[in-house]
Structure formats: C-alpha cells, structure tokens
Design an enzyme around this catalytic site. Structure first.
Site, PDB file in Angstrom:
ATOM      1  N   HIS A 807      -3.317   0.616   1.149  1.00  0.00           N
ATOM      2  CA  HIS A 807      -4.278   0.601   2.252  1.00  0.00           C
ATOM      3  C   HIS A 807      -3.595   0.601   3.611  1.00  0.00           C
ATOM      4  O   HIS A 807      -4.203   1.035   4.601  1.00  0.00           O
ATOM      5  CB  HIS A 807      -5.192  -0.619   2.134  1.00  0.00           C
ATOM      6  CG  HIS A 807      -6.329  -0.419   1.181  1.00  0.00           C
ATOM      7  ND1 HIS A 807      -6.198  -0.635  -0.173  1.00  0.00           N
ATOM      8  CD2 HIS A 807      -7.608  -0.014   1.384  1.00  0.00           C
ATOM      9  CE1 HIS A 807      -7.350  -0.374  -0.764  1.00  0.00           C
ATOM     10  NE2 HIS A 807      -8.216   0.008   0.146  1.00  0.00           N
ATOM     11  N   GLY A 808      -2.392   0.112   3.721  1.00  0.00           N
ATOM     12  CA  GLY A 808      -1.741   0.118   5.023  1.00  0.00           C
ATOM     13  C   GLY A 808      -0.365  -0.505   4.974  1.00  0.00           C
ATOM     14  O   GLY A 808      -0.095  -1.398   4.165  1.00  0.00           O
TER      15      GLY A 808
END
Length: 948
Positions: A807-808
C-alpha cells in the site's frame, strides 16, 4: 438486439433533454444577477471606501507586469540583498541565511510557514529551526521541533492586540521571565534532520537594571557552563555545539531583578534558518508596542536577511466593525512599521504578503467579498513599493477575487472561510515560494532555469490525466461505447481500438511512462510462451518465471521503494563505510541540449504500477503452475494488461477470468438491455460515492489530519469515522465506475467490495474489502508459504506485512499491515474468526470489528509516525466537545445509515432502478449529476488508491 438499441437511444435522447433544461436554467443566473433580480457580488469596492482610500496624500502604485504576483521593483531591487545572500550561501561565502516571518493567526501552528521552510531548506539546505519560543504555546507551535518546556517555570508575556508598549517584550514581541533558580527549557530535534551546531540566547533586563546569571547547557555528549551579565536593552550569548539533536538549558545564580529570556536561536552549520513569529488576533501595528531600544538591539544581533510580513485579516475585521480604523489610519500605522524596521535594519530586505480574500453574508444571505480586505490589499501594495519593500499579491495568487467558495471546497480553508488549513497553507506556500524562487533565478541570470520551467509547463499542458470523475472521461467512454456498438461483430478491430484507447488513457497521466507498461507486457508475454514451451519439453521453466519476478518486482522496488529503503538503511555501515543517503544520488538527463538532474528519491511513482505488476505476475505464475495456457495473440494479452477501466486502481484481474472470454467470438462484447441499465447504475452510484468521499474529506477528516493538535478529541474521533467513509467511498466508488464502464463495453469485472463494514471479524473484513487484492495475496503468497497447513501465524504476519508495504513505502503502512496481521492471528487463536450463533455476541463481534478497523485507519491515514503520534495524542487530550457543523454531522450520520442498510434493501434499490423505463433512468441520472455538481469540491480530487 433491437431492444438494446431502442433502450440506448431513448435513454440518451431524454438525458440530452434533461441536461439541456438544467444548463439553460443555470445559464440564466448571470443574466438575473446583472439585472439585479438575483443577488450578486458587483461593486465590491464602494465609492465611500474609494473616497477614503484616495483621500489626502496621493497614492501612486508603481507599474508591474500583470502576469506576476510578485512586485519587487526593477530588476528585483527590493529583494536584491536577500538574493545576494542566497548566492553567497550557494557559493559557500555565507553559512546561514535567516528569514524572519511575522504574521497573525493565518500562520499560527506553522500552518503556512512550514511549507516555506521546507521548500527553502530543500533548495538551499537546512539551516536549523531558527528562533524558537521558550514556552510552546499552541499559536507558536513549531513543527519539526519538540519543545518540552513547562509554562510553570516562566512568566510568559507577548504582544497583545491593541496593547500598549511593554518593557517586558523582547525584540520579536515575546519573552519569558526567569522567576527563580533551577528553571529550565528543553528542546529536541526529530529524526531525519541536520544536527544543531549553534545556539544563541537573547536576554533583556527588567527596567534596564543590570542583572546576572549562569546557565548550564546539557547535551548528549557533555555540558557547557556560562556566566552572563545582562545590561542595557539586550544581551546576547552564543554557544557552538558539536552536532547535537537535544539540549537542556538550566539557569542558576540569577541576581534580582529577574531578567527576561526573550527567545533562543537554534541553527545548523549551513543553510536557511526560517523563523516564524505568529500572534492570534494581532495587527501589524502591534509590532510597535515593542520598546524600540530592545527591538533594534535584538534585531542587530540577529541580523535577518529577509523579513516577511503577513497581516491584514484582523485589520479588515476592525475596519468593518469600528470607525476608529480607517484607511488613513491603517496607511499611517502600516508605513510607520515599515520605517521602524528599516531604521533598525537598513541592510535587510522585506516583503509583504497581502491577505487572502475574506467574505461575509450580505443582506440577501449570500457571501460577498469584504471590501475592507481589498482596501488593505491596495494600501499594502502602494505603501510597500513606495518604501522599497517587495509586495506579494496573495489574493491573485490563490485564484483572484470570488474564489473563496472554491478554496473552501478544495479543503484549503477552514470552516471560518478565512484561515488556511494545513493543506491550503502548503499549497499557498508552494505558489509563493515558486514565484520568489523564479525571481531569484531571473535575478542571477539563470537562463537554463527559465527554459526548464517553460519545458515543464509544456509537459503539464500536454498531459491532462483522464479521471473517472471528470467530463473528459465521460466523453472518452461515450465515444468508445458507441464505437463498440457500431463495430459489433468485428471483434478483432474492437480489441485493437480498445487497446489503443487504453494506451491513450494511460498516456494522459504521463506519456513518458508508457514504456514501463509496454516493458511489463513484453516481458510476461514472452515469459508465458517460453515457460509453456519448456514444460512441453518436460522442464519446469522456473528460470523464465524468475526473470518475470525479477524484472517486474525490480521495477516496482525501484519506483516505489528505493527512497524508503535508502532512508531505512542510511547510517548503517558496511566494511566501515556508511551507506549514503539517496538524497545525494541523482540521474542526469538532457532536454533540448540542456542538462538536468533529478534526485532518485524524487522519481514519481508511475500510476497503477502496483496493480498491473501484480496482474502480469499472476499470469506468469498461473502459466508456470499449468492453470492456464499462454495467450499467443499479443494484442489480446496487451488488452488484458492495459484494459483502462481497471488499469490504475483495480480490481486486479486474473488472466483465467479475462483471457478465455476473448477466445470465444464476440463473447466479451455481449451487451443487452439488462447489462446496459446495470452499467449505468454502477457508474452513477460510484460517482456519488466518490463525491461524498471527497466532500467528507475536505470538510472533516482532512481538516483534522492537517493539524490534529488544533482540534478536540471528539472532533478527531468523528474525523476517523469520516475517513472510514472517505476511503471506502473513494475506492469502492472507483471500482463501481470501473465495473460499469467495462460492462458498457461488454466485459464483466468481479466485485471488489462486499459491504466490508458489516464484517463480524477481521478475517471476514478481508473477505469483503479489496477482494481482488486479498485473493491475490492468498493464492500467490499465503498458500505458497504454507497457508493454514503449517506455521499459520508466521504466514499471516508475512502476508499482512507485504500487504502493508504494497500500500505504500512508509512506516505507517507497514505498521498498519502488521496491526491487521496481529488481529488476524489473535482472533484465529481465540476462535473469534467465526460468527457466533448467539445474536447478542454476534452484535458485539460486529461492533468490535468495526472499531478495530477504524483504529487501523488512523494509522493508515497518517503520512508519518509523527503525524500518527500527534493524532493519537489529540484523541487522548483533555475532553473537548468541539463539533463540526450540523450539515457535516448530518451527512456523516446518514452516510453510515446507508452503509449499514440491510442487504435486502440494497437489492431492492438496484431492482427498482433496473425496472425503470429509460426516460426515468435518464431523469434520475441528471438529478444525480446535479447532486454531484453541487457537492463536489472545486478541484477534481484523484482517487486515494492512485498513490499505491
């Protein structure tokens, strides 16, 4: 087939009819305003105020190019000394350049000044925190700095609005009286910043009576003791430090009368030291309440290279409310402040940043621009330039007059429609900085910079990303839809057209990144064929699979994680050598014969790379496992990789679900009246979800996370609930529009969300949230690790760790993934991953699961551990019943009612839509568009998951 054409034709005829009626009605509003029938905003500078403005002394405003927001004189002479200092800093002749920023509540809490500080320091180096207050009051909070001083130790004093001259005030308008021996002030530097090398202390004595004291300065590697005699208007003490990140100052042997410690100055060895001095409700004239002797003495010790003034908000309010503050009075006091500063600092450049637009309700109940703020803006401009002081037109920079509503809808303004939010302050700081930096480059004659700016502007104009929630996408999809109907039966041609359209869609984001998706397509197309040929020869083909994994994951790591990994590894030593920070690495490239350099850490993340990388990997893995045969037609395989509805944010489509339909003639282009109506339902519900998500974000959740410490804990709690709706509405809204768009073209994409907030466990939540990603991790990571067969808890933690990292590239995403991994393991261990048969226990399961997910969103939304800490502390601070406005609470409440509606009711709403005639569907479609238009923020907001 005839029924489909009839339904399509009827729907669009009525849609055009209803839209024409709406557009005609809206077109009449300007005409009615002009005729005086509808209240407008004309004549915002009444003749009475104009007369005041031009009364007495004639004001001449020097001419300046209309295109610029910055008025700095011929050849930027009003900023020449500051620009020379920047040049000396670049060449090594000057060590630290000091910027001193005075302002009212517009800059309190570092709202605007943090953006200025970060941009100046990124370009010219981090010169330190600059002037730091002794007592960390809310209005004087400095971000990227930790002040642990207790207010109980000092008698703090500061400028008061409309106050009188006070001997207690230091040279920047604040001071802390040392009330006794043993008082101390303690400061720390957060991780990731340059260490401190110098500390300066500014004192002044009570009633100019000499005093003395000693202080002990403790830091991690040692301590320093100094004795100091405080005489006259001010005294200054400076200490050189050996690269430290924390300091504690303790004061002893204080001889009465107790002296004042005005402020401390903390700097590094080289760079920009940006100091902000904010005061709530203060006007610029209040700076004159500082005794001149103390003011001039302290300023001459400090020697700032640039002084920034940012006032006008409170002046406009007082000009409206009282008869005392008139344009003539303001002109006199404003000019007196400038001359006082010039007298004390004749070699220092200054710049005035005008106030932003202020509004108030008129007699009709509509918001108009306050004419007083326009008067102040013109006065500031005229007086500044007449006194050789630079002027910046903030109102014009932020979109000119009448843009207040749009700025508020973008989330740039707080609820009072006057003060900037954290997001708005950063945008404003970026605009102002770029204009000042461009003037600096022009001043030093940097022609290459000008060419680079022109090149970047050209690229920006060429690249207009097609977002689902824009009119450009509506035209794009409409064109493809009718083209698909016309070319029905020519599947080869339509595949080619859809492929070209998908490449065009992706190129609208950034044409230069097309080669990445083409590279992934070529790699996995040939890897699939080579694996198949190897397996026909009784070989596993694992080497080819490794090539696919290495190249695809290598690209993902380079573009998404290289900067983060460098940050994690920086400071470690290998063979006695420290791993360098990525900031020092750069990639040179040439444009039109000009050499540029981009830091590797600043490489932009290609949109959708996480999604299409996982999609192509799943294809290669499935071919290797023998679950599917490779696709020999390159065009069909390319369409699988690049199909535009799900290209940039999913759902992640498996080849076994997509490619087989292309093998059967025309199967993927089958569209009937039922699917046409269902596609419209998905598109409009997705658009409504996205619009509602943007509205809640701009009006509630983003405001809290902009600066958690300024909001109460109850406001913060509601903001987390709002973010839960925001991210769900944003992502599921995208998925709905993707499914609807694909359905109009004859493709069936799988559902990606199944009412995740009614999950009875975290396990159930992941069956309902981002279903395609959850299945990908289950099939290609969790099960290969061992799944439920062995070491299940290890498998859960590894899978969710990778999920968080996917996700990041940040610590908060990793912790969010581990948080869910822990909950999955815990509920499996306790047996809570199964739904209870007891209705009471079942409701408790729903309640606990929902709030555990919401708590996770707090971590997910925080862009840094520092922000998470601030937000978490805000939720646990003293009880505050500060609430959002009633309309925001109403939207939040009814949105959750819709989310928790029984599934039967959701189905009935869909069934009701499907049985409606085309004319009624067109009417409801237009009504929905009107709702979207009126709720939508002024600026199109990209989808949250585009950043992943």
């Amino acid at each position: 087939m005839k029924e489909l054409y009839r339904r399509v034709f009827t729907f669009f005829i009525f849609l055009i009819f209803f839209l024409t009626l709406v557009i005609f009605s809206r077109e009449q509003i300007p005409y009615l305003k002009e005729k005086g029938i509808f209240p407008g905003t004309k004549d915002l500078l009444p003749a009475k105020l104009k007369a005041h403005f031009f009364a007495g002394k004639k004001m001449m405003i020097p001419a300046s190019p209309e295109k610029t927001n910055l008025y700095s004189g011929t050849q930027h002479k009003h900023l020449a000394k500051f620009f020379d200092a920047l040049q000396e800093l670049k060449s090594g002749k000057k060590r630290v350049v000091r910027i001193l920023h005075f302002g009212d509540s517009l800059i309190w809490g570092d709202f605007v000044t943090l953006g200025f500080k970060q941009r100046f320091q990124k370009e010219f180096g981090d010169g330190g925190r600059g002037l730091v207050p002794i007592v960390p009051r809310l209005e004087r909070r400095i971000l990227e700095h930790r002040n642990y001083t207790s207010e109980n130790y000092f008698q703090w004093d500061a400028i008061e609005p409309w106050g009188k001259e006070k001997s207690s005030l230091g040279f920047v308008g604040e001071s802390a009286r040392l009330n006794g021996n043993g008082v101390y002030t303690r400061h720390e530097l957060p991780e990731g910043f340059k260490k401190w090398r110098k500390l300066g202390l500014y004192f002044h004595s009570y009633s100019n009576i000499p005093s003395s004291l000693s202080y002990e300065l403790k830091y991690p590697m040692g301590k320093i003791n100094r004795n100091l005699n405080i005489e006259g208007s001010c005294s200054y003490s400076e200490v050189n430090l050996p690269d430290i990140d924390s300091v504690k100052l303790t004061f002893h042997d204080i001889k009465p009368p107790f002296p004042y410690l005005d402020i401390i100055n903390i700097e590094t060895a080289v760079g920009i030291a940006y100091s902000s001095i904010s005061r709530t409700s203060m006007e610029m004239k209040d700076l004159l309440t500082i005794p001149y002797a103390t003011f001039s003495c302290g300023m001459q010790h400090f020697q700032p290279d640039l002084i920034v003034f940012q006032f006008g908000v409170n002046e406009s309010q007082n000009m409206w409310l009282t008869s005392v503050v008139t344009p003539n009075y303001y002109r006199y006091s404003f000019e007196k402040v400038l001359k006082t500063f010039k007298r004390a600092l004749p070699q220092t450049n200054m710049i005035v940043l005008s106030p932003l637009e202020r509004i108030r309700k008129n007699s009709y109940g509509y918001f108009d621009t306050m004419p007083e703020v326009l008067v102040i803006r013109e006065l500031q401009k005229a007086i500044s330039l007449q006194n050789n002081v630079a002027f910046y037109d903030s109102l014009k920079a932020m979109g000119k007059q009448g843009k207040n509503r749009e700025l508020y809808q973008k989330g740039y303004l707080q609820v009072d429609r006057t003060h900037l939010t954290r997001k708005g302050g950063d945008v404003y700081a970026s605009i102002v900085y770029e204009d000042i930096f461009a003037a600096y480059k022009e001043y030093i004659g940097d022609k290459e910079y000008k060419k680079k700016v022109e090149y970047e502007e050209k690229l920006e104009k060429q690249s207009a990303a097609i977002l689902f929630n824009t009119s450009s996408y509506a035209y794009f999809l409409l064109f493809l839809f009718f083209l698909s109907l016309i070319l029905r039966g020519y599947e080869g041609i339509r595949i080619f057209i859809l492929l070209i359209a998908s490449y065009y869609f992706y190129a609208s984001w950034n044409p230069s990144l097309l080669f990445l998706i083409l590279f992934s397509t070529f790699v996995d197309y040939f890897v699939g064929l080579l694996i198949y040929e190897s397996q026909k020869e009784k070989k596993a083909g694992t080497g080819y699979l490794f090539i696919s994994l290495f190249l695809n994951l290598g690209l993902l790591v380079f573009f998404k994680y290289l900067g983060f990994f460098s940050e994690v590894l920086h400071g470690l030593r290998i063979n006695g050598k420290e791993i360098p920070a990525l900031e020092v690495l750069s990639m040179p490239f040439t444009v039109n014969g000009i050499l540029y350099s981009i830091k590797v850490s600043e490489i932009l993340l290609p949109v959708g790379i996480s999604f299409y990388t996982f999609q192509t990997l799943s294809y290669s893995i499935d071919v290797w496992k023998g679950k599917i045969q490779p696709e020999s037609n390159f065009l069909k395989f390319s369409l699988y990789v690049t199909f535009f509805p799900q290209l940039v944010a999913g759902p992640i489509v498996r080849a076994s679900d997509f490619l087989p339909s292309l093998k059967n003639r025309g199967e993927h282009f089958r569209l009937n009246p039922y699917y046409f109506s269902l596609a419209l339902f998905f598109i409009i519900t997705g658009l409504l979800k996205k619009t509602g998500a943007d509205w809640l974000g701009a009006n509630l959740s983003d405001r809290f996370f902009d600066n958690p410490s300024l909001q109460g804990n109850f406001y913060g709690l509601l903001s987390i609930y709002a973010y839960g709706l925001q991210i769900y509405g944003d992502f599921s809204g995208y998925t709905d529009m993707a499914i609807g768009s694909a359905m109009l073209l004859g493709f069936r994409l799988s559902l990606n969300f199944d009412r995740p907030y009614i999950a009875y466990s975290i396990t159930d939540f992941w069956r309902r949230w981002h279903i395609s990603l959850g299945k990908w991790f289950m099939h290609y990571l969790y099960i290969p690790l061992g799944g439920n067969r062995n070491m299940v808890y290890r498998n859960l933690f590894i899978t969710m760790f990778i999920c968080g990292l996917w996700h990041g590239a940040g610590y908060t995403f990793i912790l969010w993934g581990l948080y869910h991994g822990f909950l999955l393991a815990l509920e499996r261990f306790l047996g809570f991953n199964k739904k209870s048969d007891n209705p009471v226990f079942s409701m408790i399961q729903y309640f606990i699961t929902f709030h555990l997910v919401m708590l996770g969103w707090l971590l997910f939304r925080s862009k840094s551990l520092e922000l998470f800490k601030d937000a978490f502390q805000a939720l646990h601070s003293n009880l505050s019943l500060k609430l959002p406005s009633v309309d925001i609470l109403g939207v939040l409440f009814f949105s959750y009612i819709i989310v928790f509606l029984p599934i039967k009711l959701h189905k009935k709403i869909k069934e009701f839509w499907l049985i409606l005639p085309p004319s009624a569907q067109a009417f409801l479609f237009v009504i929905s568009l009107l709702v979207v238009y009126n709720l939508n923020t002024a600026e199109i907001q990209p989808f949250i998951y585009f950043q992943f």
